[in-house]
Design a protein around this motif. Structure first.
Motif, PDB file in Angstrom:
ATOM      1  N   ALA A 155       0.830  -1.202   0.000  1.00  0.00           N
ATOM      2  CA  ALA A 155       0.000   0.000   0.000  1.00  0.00           C
ATOM      3  C   ALA A 155       0.865   1.254   0.000  1.00  0.00           C
ATOM      4  CB  ALA A 155      -0.937  -0.004   1.201  1.00  0.00           C
ATOM      5  N   VAL A 156       1.862   1.301   0.863  1.00  0.00           N
ATOM      6  CA  VAL A 156       2.718   2.487   0.951  1.00  0.00           C
ATOM      7  C   VAL A 156       3.540   2.643  -0.329  1.00  0.00           C
ATOM      8  CG1 VAL A 156       4.650   3.541   2.181  1.00  0.00           C
ATOM      9  CG2 VAL A 156       2.797   2.457   3.465  1.00  0.00           C
ATOM     10  N   ARG A 205      -1.889  -5.955  13.032  1.00  0.00           N
ATOM     11  CA  ARG A 205      -2.870  -6.983  13.408  1.00  0.00           C
ATOM     12  C   ARG A 205      -2.749  -8.225  12.530  1.00  0.00           C
ATOM     13  NH1 ARG A 205      -6.044  -2.300  13.966  1.00  0.00           N
ATOM     14  NH2 ARG A 205      -7.004  -2.588  11.907  1.00  0.00           N
ATOM     15  N   ASP A 206      -2.385  -8.024  11.262  1.00  0.00           N
ATOM     16  CA  ASP A 206      -2.246  -9.154  10.338  1.00  0.00           C
ATOM     17  C   ASP A 206      -0.933  -9.904  10.527  1.00  0.00           C
ATOM     18  OD1 ASP A 206      -4.672  -8.451   9.252  1.00  0.00           O
ATOM     19  OD2 ASP A 206      -3.820  -7.434   7.491  1.00  0.00           O
ATOM     20  N   ALA A 227       2.890   2.755  14.435  1.00  0.00           N
ATOM     21  CA  ALA A 227       2.243   3.016  13.145  1.00  0.00           C
ATOM     22  C   ALA A 227       2.118   4.513  12.874  1.00  0.00           C
ATOM     23  CB  ALA A 227       0.871   2.356  13.113  1.00  0.00           C
ATOM     24  N   SER A 228       1.861   5.290  13.906  1.00  0.00           N
ATOM     25  CA  SER A 228       1.734   6.735  13.719  1.00  0.00           C
ATOM     26  C   SER A 228       3.050   7.349  13.266  1.00  0.00           C
ATOM     27  CB  SER A 228       1.264   7.397  15.013  1.00  0.00           C
ATOM     28  OG  SER A 228       1.214   8.803  14.875  1.00  0.00           O
ATOM     29  N   ALA A 229       4.161   6.928  13.872  1.00  0.00           N
ATOM     30  CA  ALA A 229       5.467   7.460  13.482  1.00  0.00           C
ATOM     31  C   ALA A 229       5.804   7.062  12.051  1.00  0.00           C
ATOM     32  CB  ALA A 229       6.550   6.960  14.437  1.00  0.00           C
ATOM     33  N   VAL A 230       5.476   5.826  11.669  1.00  0.00           N
ATOM     34  CA  VAL A 230       5.727   5.368  10.300  1.00  0.00           C
ATOM     35  C   VAL A 230       4.888   6.195   9.319  1.00  0.00           C
ATOM     36  CG1 VAL A 230       5.599   3.426   8.698  1.00  0.00           C
ATOM     37  CG2 VAL A 230       6.314   3.042  11.074  1.00  0.00           C
ATOM     38  N   LEU A 266      -1.508   0.865   8.527  1.00  0.00           N
ATOM     39  CA  LEU A 266      -0.338   0.271   9.156  1.00  0.00           C
ATOM     40  C   LEU A 266      -0.721  -0.523  10.401  1.00  0.00           C
ATOM     41  CD1 LEU A 266       1.911   3.386   8.677  1.00  0.00           C
ATOM     42  CD2 LEU A 266       2.365   1.146   7.650  1.00  0.00           C
ATOM     43  N   ASP A 267      -1.668  -0.024  11.171  1.00  0.00           N
ATOM     44  CA  ASP A 267      -2.169  -0.779  12.326  1.00  0.00           C
ATOM     45  C   ASP A 267      -2.764  -2.116  11.881  1.00  0.00           C
ATOM     46  OD1 ASP A 267      -1.487   0.801  14.530  1.00  0.00           O
ATOM     47  OD2 ASP A 267      -3.248   2.089  14.296  1.00  0.00           O
TER      48      ASP A 267
END
Length: 216
Positions: free
Chosen positions: A88-89, A149-150, A159-162, A144-145
């Motif tokens: 995705a990114v 989970r996956d 995830a927020s920092a990424v 990212l979260d």
């Protein structure tokens, strides 16, 4: 022409006029875009603009929403349809490298560039785009979260920092595109950013600092 005909409202394609307003704001920015520039680009007069859109700021808000629904569609699809957070990114970066440098369109990202340094009377437009940018970070954080989970990303990945890191890359790509960078230039930036994936996603969430011990 009869007086009645002269007074009849001018008909126009609202959607087409909005698209032209979007490109005008995108290219010149909110504050630098005059009403004269808008009416000229949209092919309508001022009374028609106000009757159809209410105000310059309301027109801008509609233009931003149109930009997200059209120019941002591929990014939204990447976040929802790519099978992994990594994919995705990577797709978001490469799609924006293409979108920011498409011939015949303003360069860079409207949401990044169109209202970054407004005077006080136009602060609402500046804040409106800031809200869109924060929303984009939140969308990426959620994706990212999901990767955590996956099991794709390590437990505890920040995830927020990424999301903030890769958003900063995107915003920098937008500025470089406005400065004349080519698609190939931006694709190299995207590829380099993805080589940092393992290091960036290895960063863990910072725990809240412990409260100081009670004083005696």
């Amino acid at each position: 022409m009869t007086p009645a005909a002269r007074g009849r409202p001018r008909s126009f394609d609202r959607g087409a006029a909005l698209a032209r307003a979007m490109e005008t704001f995108w290219e010149h920015g909110y504050e630098s875009t005059s009403m004269t520039a808008l009416t000229s680009a949209m092919g309508i007069n001022s009374p028609s603009l106000y009757a159809a859109f209410g105000s310059k700021e309301q027109l801008f808000r509609e233009a931003v929403a149109l930009y997200d629904a059209t120019e941002g569609a591929s990014v939204n699809r990447a976040l929802t349809e790519e099978p992994t957070a990594h994919a995705a990114v990577a797709t978001v970066l490469r799609e924006n490298a293409r979108a920011y440098t498409t011939a015949g369109r303003p360069s860079g990202c409207m949401i990044v560039l169109a209202a970054t340094n407004c005077s006080e009377p136009n602060a609402a437009a500046q804040e409106y785009l800031a809200e869109w940018r924060r929303s984009g970070i939140e969308d990426l954080t959620r994706r990212l979260d999901q990767g955590v989970r996956d099991g794709e990303l390590p437990a505890g990945t920040d995830a927020s920092a990424v999301a903030h890191f890769y958003t900063a890359v995107l915003q920098g790509m937008s500025v470089q595109a406005r400065d004349g960078a080519s698609r190939a230039d931006l694709e190299r930036v995207a590829d380099q950013a993805m080589t940092a994936w393992d290091a960036v996603t290895a960063q863990r969430r910072r725990s809240a600092p412990s409260p100081p011990p009670p004083t005696k």
